[in-house]
Design a protein around this motif. Sequence first.
Motif, PDB file in Angstrom:
ATOM      1  N   GLY A 198       0.792  -1.230   0.000  1.00  0.00           N
ATOM      2  CA  GLY A 198       0.000   0.000   0.000  1.00  0.00           C
ATOM      3  C   GLY A 198       0.818   1.271   0.000  1.00  0.00           C
ATOM      4  N   VAL A 199       2.142   1.175  -0.159  1.00  0.00           N
ATOM      5  CA  VAL A 199       2.992   2.353  -0.190  1.00  0.00           C
ATOM      6  C   VAL A 199       2.738   3.117  -1.490  1.00  0.00           C
ATOM      7  CG1 VAL A 199       5.369   3.196  -0.227  1.00  0.00           C
ATOM      8  CG2 VAL A 199       4.750   1.252   1.226  1.00  0.00           C
ATOM      9  N   VAL A 200       2.566   4.419  -1.383  1.00  0.00           N
ATOM     10  CA  VAL A 200       2.268   5.254  -2.544  1.00  0.00           C
ATOM     11  C   VAL A 200       3.543   5.980  -2.973  1.00  0.00           C
ATOM     12  CG1 VAL A 200       0.859   7.144  -3.422  1.00  0.00           C
ATOM     13  CG2 VAL A 200      -0.095   5.552  -1.745  1.00  0.00           C
ATOM     14  N   PRO A 232       5.786   8.896  -5.274  1.00  0.00           N
ATOM     15  CA  PRO A 232       5.577  10.330  -5.530  1.00  0.00           C
ATOM     16  C   PRO A 232       4.797  10.628  -6.802  1.00  0.00           C
ATOM     17  CG  PRO A 232       7.875   9.862  -4.994  1.00  0.00           C
ATOM     18  CD  PRO A 232       7.208   8.545  -5.203  1.00  0.00           C
ATOM     19  N   PHE A 233       4.629   9.618  -7.697  1.00  0.00           N
ATOM     20  CA  PHE A 233       4.017   9.888  -8.989  1.00  0.00           C
ATOM     21  C   PHE A 233       2.652   9.229  -9.162  1.00  0.00           C
ATOM     22  CE2 PHE A 233       8.688   9.937  -9.510  1.00  0.00           C
ATOM     23  CZ  PHE A 233       8.823  11.310  -9.654  1.00  0.00           C
ATOM     24  N   ALA A 234       2.065   8.787  -8.087  1.00  0.00           N
ATOM     25  CA  ALA A 234       0.712   8.237  -8.171  1.00  0.00           C
ATOM     26  C   ALA A 234      -0.246   9.303  -8.694  1.00  0.00           C
ATOM     27  CB  ALA A 234       0.263   7.750  -6.793  1.00  0.00           C
ATOM     28  N   GLY A 235      -1.052   8.937  -9.672  1.00  0.00           N
ATOM     29  CA  GLY A 235      -2.012   9.873 -10.235  1.00  0.00           C
ATOM     30  C   GLY A 235      -1.422  10.851 -11.223  1.00  0.00           C
ATOM     31  N   MET A 236      -0.163  10.663 -11.604  1.00  0.00           N
ATOM     32  CA  MET A 236       0.493  11.582 -12.524  1.00  0.00           C
ATOM     33  C   MET A 236       1.002  10.813 -13.743  1.00  0.00           C
ATOM     34  SD  MET A 236       2.967  13.697  -9.937  1.00  0.00           S
ATOM     35  CE  MET A 236       2.375  14.450  -8.409  1.00  0.00           C
TER      36      MET A 236
END
Length: 365
Positions: A9-11, A13-17
Amino acid sequence: MPHPTSPSGVVSPFAGMDVPWLLRMRAETRRDHPFLIWAPFDAPARPWSYGEFHDRVGALAAGLTKRGVRPGEFILIHLDNCIESMLAWFACVELGAIAVTTNTRSAAAELDYFAGHCGAVAAITQPSYAAAVAANCKDLRWIAVTSHNAGAEPAAIDLPAWAERFEALFADSADRPRRATDPEAPCSVQYTSGTTSRPKAVLWTHANALWGGKVNAAHQDLHQADVHMAYLPLFHTNALAYSVLATLWVGGSCVLQPRFSARRFWDVATLHHATWLSTIGFCMKALLEHPVPTKHAFRMWGTAFGDPPAFRSFGIPIIGWWGMTETISHGIIGEVDQPNTPMAIGRPAAEYRLCVTNDDGTPTR
């Protein structure tokens, strides 16, 4: 680089980008600010604002989609430095195609290898290379050819009968393709120089490209007010990631030249108030033959070694760095705010751990 999400579940820096998100965001926040300034040798410079460039990328992405290009397909971009090379790169990655930038000094066998290895379905090139691309990239569905050779008017050339004009590829930007944002989706391919074997295809994801923009901008201490000068080839990671993507990340400006010209260098640099330069030793040596203007705006250069004594006459701090197509950002980097050892490359970048080994794999001492 970690995945945007992992089983834990670690997100990232570029999630959603992705790259289209970055360009769209800059077009919204810096719409009228110059992004790319195309500075050919024999014509006036042509600035492209973030808003205009974003709109034109959308028109080309829409046109490529109408032309039958689908997400996941590979498009060969065989161009010298020019604004069309950047429009093509960003349009491909927007629609989900994979932009393959290739060395324009490639021999016929290398062109054949590049196109066949990646399975390119189409190519975008210029008049001086069109015949070679047509002859050696045999499985292409179509070839589009620009109207010039990196800003120079072409001589009379017999283009392949099935080639089409690059300008005819554009459609309505309102029809630009929409797809789900996926930072792990394939973005582009660059082939390595092949010093140890056949060139390797290095596939970037969108997250890789964003990584390159963010990390390189941080290494260079780039800001919105900076003007990066780029004459190294855009088909290499240096110009694309160190200069263009890093500039895009911070919302600055980047001056694109067809190639290096010692005679034109200082005029272009002073005209556009260039503050940053990525260069190589050959170019710096050539510039020693030309007087340094007193009112240039450069605050830093980057190259393979830091503060070389032979080039102190420029009066510009020079940081060393090292990177590869595979690393996208610098693996070794000099300090922009601290003294550097003259002729040293720098220190391992904060994002990497480096190990130097002997031929048998054991660490050196």
